[in-house]
Scaffold this motif. Sequence first.
Motif: not given
Length: 232
Positions: A96-116
Amino acid sequence: MATTRASSGRVRRRPTRSGVVLEPEMIIDAALRLIEAPGGNALTVRRLGVELGADPSAIYRYFRDLDALLIAIADRLISETLAGFEPGPDWKAALREMGRGVHDSMLRHPRLAQLRAIRFTAGPNELRADDIGIGLLLSAGFSAPDAVRHFRDFIDAVLSLAAMDAAELAPGQEEADKEALARAYATLSPEDYPNLAAVRDHLPQITASPFPGVLEKLISALALAAPGPSAP
């Protein structure tokens, strides 16, 4: 999906015009600044050269092409997700913590979210994340093939939902969509839409992010399927 990664060979380092000796991490830092610049992604090889005070062609001594640089940036951002993450004995809480960490990181860098969300980096940080995630499922008692399959499903779902949440909309577009839905819900005909009319008061939550709920459903499903802790 194809794997693209930066060259791992030794590079003869040379000073730039400004006397700075380039390093891969320095190039990644500069590229990330350009990607996240106000007004939109400004990353081009020419602009990167200007940002670094170097001839643009110098970039190719460290990265095969711009795509390889983007993949290296994506792998760097995975390290942000893993920073300070130490899985505890409860594999469900750690996942759960891992999933939330991924989600938070993607929101911090939205322009790279699709690539990731759609590319593999095959870099050290992605490999470490996979090692941790699959290890958590092995500790839950899943067989090797099931641990790999379940982690694939889990992480791809997390990445996809995070990319949706991180998608950049035009100014005012999100609010306009919510207002349009609110008007539609307010005028629902019970004859035409009996089920929607019955839950009318709860329909606004349709516009909320599905990520928290889906994350819990994924972990609950894995907990039900888990055979139990693996033998030491």
